[in-house]
Design a protein around this motif. Sequence first.
Motif, short mmCIF file in Angstrom:
data_model
loop_
_atom_site.label_atom_id
_atom_site.label_comp_id
_atom_site.label_asym_id
_atom_site.label_seq_id
_atom_site.Cartn_x
_atom_site.Cartn_y
_atom_site.Cartn_z
N THR A 165 -19.88 -115.86 29.28
CA THR A 165 -19.59 -114.68 28.45
C THR A 165 -18.18 -114.15 28.68
O THR A 165 -17.70 -113.34 27.91
N GLY A 166 -17.55 -114.58 29.78
CA GLY A 166 -16.21 -114.11 30.07
C GLY A 166 -16.13 -112.72 30.67
O GLY A 166 -15.05 -112.16 30.80
N ILE A 167 -17.29 -112.15 31.02
CA ILE A 167 -17.30 -110.81 31.61
C ILE A 167 -18.05 -110.80 32.93
O ILE A 167 -18.91 -111.64 33.18
N ALA A 168 -17.72 -109.82 33.75
CA ALA A 168 -18.47 -109.48 34.95
C ALA A 168 -18.84 -108.01 34.80
O ALA A 168 -18.16 -107.27 34.10
N ILE A 169 -19.94 -107.62 35.45
CA ILE A 169 -20.39 -106.24 35.28
C ILE A 169 -20.59 -105.56 36.63
O ILE A 169 -20.90 -106.22 37.63
N GLY A 170 -20.41 -104.24 36.63
CA GLY A 170 -20.70 -103.41 37.78
C GLY A 170 -21.84 -102.49 37.40
O GLY A 170 -21.65 -101.56 36.61
N LEU A 171 -23.01 -102.79 37.92
CA LEU A 171 -24.21 -102.03 37.55
C LEU A 171 -24.33 -100.73 38.35
O LEU A 171 -23.95 -100.68 39.51
N PRO A 172 -24.88 -99.70 37.73
CA PRO A 172 -25.11 -98.45 38.45
C PRO A 172 -26.14 -98.63 39.58
O PRO A 172 -26.96 -99.55 39.55
N GLU A 173 -26.10 -97.74 40.53
CA GLU A 173 -27.04 -97.72 41.65
C GLU A 173 -28.48 -97.71 41.13
O GLU A 173 -28.78 -97.09 40.12
N ASN A 174 -29.38 -98.43 41.82
CA ASN A 174 -30.82 -98.47 41.50
C ASN A 174 -31.12 -99.04 40.12
O ASN A 174 -32.08 -98.64 39.47
N THR A 175 -30.29 -99.98 39.65
CA THR A 175 -30.54 -100.66 38.38
C THR A 175 -30.35 -102.16 38.58
O THR A 175 -29.82 -102.61 39.59
N ALA A 176 -30.77 -102.90 37.58
CA ALA A 176 -30.47 -104.33 37.48
C ALA A 176 -30.23 -104.62 36.01
O ALA A 176 -30.65 -103.85 35.13
N GLY A 177 -29.56 -105.71 35.73
CA GLY A 177 -29.35 -106.13 34.35
C GLY A 177 -30.35 -107.20 33.98
O GLY A 177 -30.63 -108.11 34.78
N PHE A 178 -30.93 -107.09 32.81
CA PHE A 178 -31.90 -108.06 32.33
C PHE A 178 -31.38 -108.67 31.04
O PHE A 178 -31.11 -107.94 30.08
N VAL A 179 -31.24 -109.98 31.02
CA VAL A 179 -30.71 -110.69 29.85
C VAL A 179 -31.89 -111.22 29.06
O VAL A 179 -32.72 -111.98 29.57
N PHE A 180 -31.96 -110.79 27.80
CA PHE A 180 -33.03 -111.21 26.89
C PHE A 180 -32.44 -111.99 25.73
O PHE A 180 -31.28 -111.83 25.37
N ALA A 181 -33.29 -112.81 25.10
CA ALA A 181 -32.88 -113.55 23.91
C ALA A 181 -32.65 -112.59 22.75
O ALA A 181 -33.19 -111.48 22.73
N ARG A 182 -31.87 -113.01 21.80
CA ARG A 182 -31.74 -112.27 20.55
C ARG A 182 -32.82 -112.80 19.61
O ARG A 182 -32.94 -114.00 19.40
N SER A 183 -33.61 -111.91 19.06
CA SER A 183 -34.77 -112.33 18.27
C SER A 183 -34.37 -113.17 17.05
O SER A 183 -35.06 -114.13 16.71
N GLY A 184 -33.29 -112.84 16.40
CA GLY A 184 -32.85 -113.62 15.23
C GLY A 184 -32.54 -115.06 15.59
O GLY A 184 -32.90 -115.98 14.86
#
Length: 145
Positions: free
Chosen positions: A48-67
């Motif tokens: 994706t060309g990006i890195a992320i800094g998540l807020p405290e007490n969270t996680a990132g969840f990657v889901f499919a695009r329905s279309g």
Amino acid sequence: MTTLKIKKVRPAAVLPQRATAGSAGIDLCACLEAPLVLPPRRHALVPTGIAIGLPENTAGFVFARSGLGIKHGIALSNGVGVIDRDYTGEVCVGLLNQFEEAYEIQPGERIAQLVVLPVLCPPIEEVDALAETSRGSGGFGSTGK
């Protein structure tokens, strides 16, 4: 307000955005130099060309695009991607073509969506027994069809 920090790690990266004001997820885009053909029943790891800094007490969840899933059979190869808060490397998306036709992923195409959710991290305690429930150990189909 909590902030999601995003760093471009490739010059051609597209910053993720919500498609609408009510969207739960932000769209992740393919950071490719040229189109990528995903053959039938094959998978690929797409940057994706990006890195992320998540807020405290969270996680990132990657889901499919329905279309992409419904129209073209493109799903995540691992079902749902989990990005731990302490991971700060490039976000890549494993895609799987479930259909019999090849699919061409274009540079900058929206390929998945990222949802940031709260995460509980309770301490782990080994016990000899668990509290009784009406379901007990009944699993897979035990509550009916």
